[in-house]
Design a protein around this motif. Structure first.
Motif, PDB file in Angstrom:
ATOM      1  N   ILE A  42       0.851  -1.191   0.000  1.00 55.18           N
ATOM      2  CA  ILE A  42       0.000   0.000   0.000  1.00 55.18           C
ATOM      3  C   ILE A  42       0.883   1.236   0.000  1.00 55.18           C
ATOM      4  O   ILE A  42       1.898   1.273   0.691  1.00 55.18           O
ATOM      5  CB  ILE A  42      -0.876   0.058   1.276  1.00 55.18           C
ATOM      6  CG1 ILE A  42      -1.789  -1.145   1.369  1.00 55.18           C
ATOM      7  CG2 ILE A  42      -1.632   1.364   1.371  1.00 55.18           C
ATOM      8  CD1 ILE A  42      -3.203  -0.897   0.975  1.00 55.18           C
ATOM      9  N   GLN A  43       0.504   2.207  -0.775  1.00 51.57           N
ATOM     10  CA  GLN A  43       1.141   3.528  -0.698  1.00 51.57           C
ATOM     11  C   GLN A  43       0.053   4.553  -0.411  1.00 51.57           C
ATOM     12  O   GLN A  43      -0.925   4.637  -1.155  1.00 51.57           O
ATOM     13  CB  GLN A  43       1.826   3.855  -2.035  1.00 51.57           C
ATOM     14  CG  GLN A  43       3.338   3.706  -1.986  1.00 51.57           C
ATOM     15  CD  GLN A  43       4.043   5.037  -2.232  1.00 51.57           C
ATOM     16  OE1 GLN A  43       3.602   5.848  -3.018  1.00 51.57           O
ATOM     17  NE2 GLN A  43       5.141   5.251  -1.532  1.00 51.57           N
ATOM     18  N   MET A  44       0.226   5.301   0.678  1.00 52.10           N
ATOM     19  CA  MET A  44      -0.741   6.341   1.014  1.00 52.10           C
ATOM     20  C   MET A  44      -0.197   7.682   0.514  1.00 52.10           C
ATOM     21  O   MET A  44       0.986   7.961   0.655  1.00 52.10           O
ATOM     22  CB  MET A  44      -0.927   6.460   2.528  1.00 52.10           C
ATOM     23  CG  MET A  44      -1.495   5.248   3.206  1.00 52.10           C
ATOM     24  SD  MET A  44      -3.284   5.091   2.983  1.00 52.10           S
ATOM     25  CE  MET A  44      -3.872   6.572   3.813  1.00 52.10           C
ATOM     26  N   GLY A  45      -1.076   8.488  -0.019  1.00 50.71           N
ATOM     27  CA  GLY A  45      -0.632   9.796  -0.476  1.00 50.71           C
ATOM     28  C   GLY A  45      -1.748  10.817  -0.357  1.00 50.71           C
ATOM     29  O   GLY A  45      -2.832  10.522   0.132  1.00 50.71           O
TER      30      GLY A  45
ATOM     31  N   LEU B  48      -4.486   6.614  -2.790  1.00 51.52           N
ATOM     32  CA  LEU B  48      -3.900   5.345  -2.367  1.00 51.52           C
ATOM     33  C   LEU B  48      -3.536   4.502  -3.574  1.00 51.52           C
ATOM     34  O   LEU B  48      -4.275   4.472  -4.565  1.00 51.52           O
ATOM     35  CB  LEU B  48      -4.910   4.527  -1.557  1.00 51.52           C
ATOM     36  CG  LEU B  48      -5.237   4.950  -0.153  1.00 51.52           C
ATOM     37  CD1 LEU B  48      -6.584   5.631  -0.119  1.00 51.52           C
ATOM     38  CD2 LEU B  48      -5.267   3.725   0.753  1.00 51.52           C
ATOM     39  N   GLU B  49      -2.410   3.830  -3.468  1.00 47.27           N
ATOM     40  CA  GLU B  49      -2.065   2.804  -4.448  1.00 47.27           C
ATOM     41  C   GLU B  49      -2.048   1.462  -3.725  1.00 47.27           C
ATOM     42  O   GLU B  49      -1.328   1.289  -2.740  1.00 47.27           O
ATOM     43  CB  GLU B  49      -0.708   3.102  -5.080  1.00 47.27           C
ATOM     44  CG  GLU B  49      -0.776   4.255  -6.071  1.00 47.27           C
ATOM     45  CD  GLU B  49       0.523   4.503  -6.819  1.00 47.27           C
ATOM     46  OE1 GLU B  49       0.538   5.382  -7.684  1.00 47.27           O
ATOM     47  OE2 GLU B  49       1.516   3.815  -6.522  1.00 47.27           O
ATOM     48  N   VAL B  50      -2.862   0.532  -4.206  1.00 44.03           N
ATOM     49  CA  VAL B  50      -2.951  -0.792  -3.596  1.00 44.03           C
ATOM     50  C   VAL B  50      -2.457  -1.820  -4.610  1.00 44.03           C
ATOM     51  O   VAL B  50      -3.018  -1.949  -5.700  1.00 44.03           O
ATOM     52  CB  VAL B  50      -4.401  -1.122  -3.178  1.00 44.03           C
ATOM     53  CG1 VAL B  50      -4.501  -2.539  -2.616  1.00 44.03           C
ATOM     54  CG2 VAL B  50      -4.903  -0.116  -2.160  1.00 44.03           C
ATOM     55  N   ARG B  51      -1.397  -2.518  -4.245  1.00 44.94           N
ATOM     56  CA  ARG B  51      -0.814  -3.537  -5.124  1.00 44.94           C
ATOM     57  C   ARG B  51      -1.377  -4.903  -4.720  1.00 44.94           C
ATOM     58  O   ARG B  51      -1.423  -5.227  -3.542  1.00 44.94           O
ATOM     59  CB  ARG B  51       0.713  -3.502  -4.982  1.00 44.94           C
ATOM     60  CG  ARG B  51       1.484  -4.193  -6.089  1.00 44.94           C
ATOM     61  CD  ARG B  51       2.962  -3.836  -6.016  1.00 44.94           C
ATOM     62  NE  ARG B  51       3.206  -2.437  -6.337  1.00 44.94           N
ATOM     63  CZ  ARG B  51       3.270  -1.948  -7.581  1.00 44.94           C
ATOM     64  NH1 ARG B  51       3.136  -2.752  -8.615  1.00 44.94           N
ATOM     65  NH2 ARG B  51       3.491  -0.661  -7.779  1.00 44.94           N
ATOM     66  N   MET B  52      -1.843  -5.654  -5.707  1.00 47.26           N
ATOM     67  CA  MET B  52      -2.435  -6.965  -5.423  1.00 47.26           C
ATOM     68  C   MET B  52      -1.765  -8.043  -6.260  1.00 47.26           C
ATOM     69  O   MET B  52      -1.396  -7.799  -7.409  1.00 47.26           O
ATOM     70  CB  MET B  52      -3.935  -6.925  -5.726  1.00 47.26           C
ATOM     71  CG  MET B  52      -4.730  -6.180  -4.661  1.00 47.26           C
ATOM     72  SD  MET B  52      -6.451  -5.997  -5.135  1.00 47.26           S
ATOM     73  CE  MET B  52      -6.270  -4.786  -6.427  1.00 47.26           C
TER      74      MET B  52
END
Lengths: 86, 86
Positions: A42-45, B48-52
């Protein structure tokens, strides 16, 4: 008649690579607890929309860059990118 | 060999129209103080970036929707939108 062009800056601020993101880690942990095991990271921004009046694209671009560096982003640990829509 | 497709969800969370955004107001005020008088409005949001891993686009889509509604967004006052990149 005075023409007042309107510009909309869409700004994304994210942590630079290698910077610890405790909020992202916490959210990742919460997702695991909820059973979302497919999530690997996860990257929060932050996301900002800045509406501007009476400026052209050429005028807006350096102004938004300045806002990002002065106010929105901590450039030691965060990077920013933006687009301008009219 | 097991194929493990990877998906990246890019999620934007913003306040719904008419919801008071005190952080946006504060930033707008700060910009005025710094001389950015061309700014007519600010909207603050989350990104948010969520990697799956190991999920197809078809599987990922409802899962990300669920994450947004359960964890990321307060759907009473916030709306969300996302894209999926493989």
């Amino acid at each position: 008649m005075i023409i007042r062009p309107e510009m909309l800056a869409k700004i994304h601020i994210t942590f630079k690579n290698g910077v610890l993101d405790p909020q992202g880690k916490a959210v990742h942990h919460a997702l695991k607890d909820l059973g979302y095991d497919e999530v690997s990271g996860i990257q929060m921004g932050k996301y900002l929309e800045v509406r501007m009046e009476g400026v052209s694209r050429e005028e807006a671009e350096p102004r938004v860059k300045e806002m990002c560096e002065k106010l929105f982003a901590n450039t030691v640990i965060e990077s920013y990118r933006f687009t301008l829509d009219s």
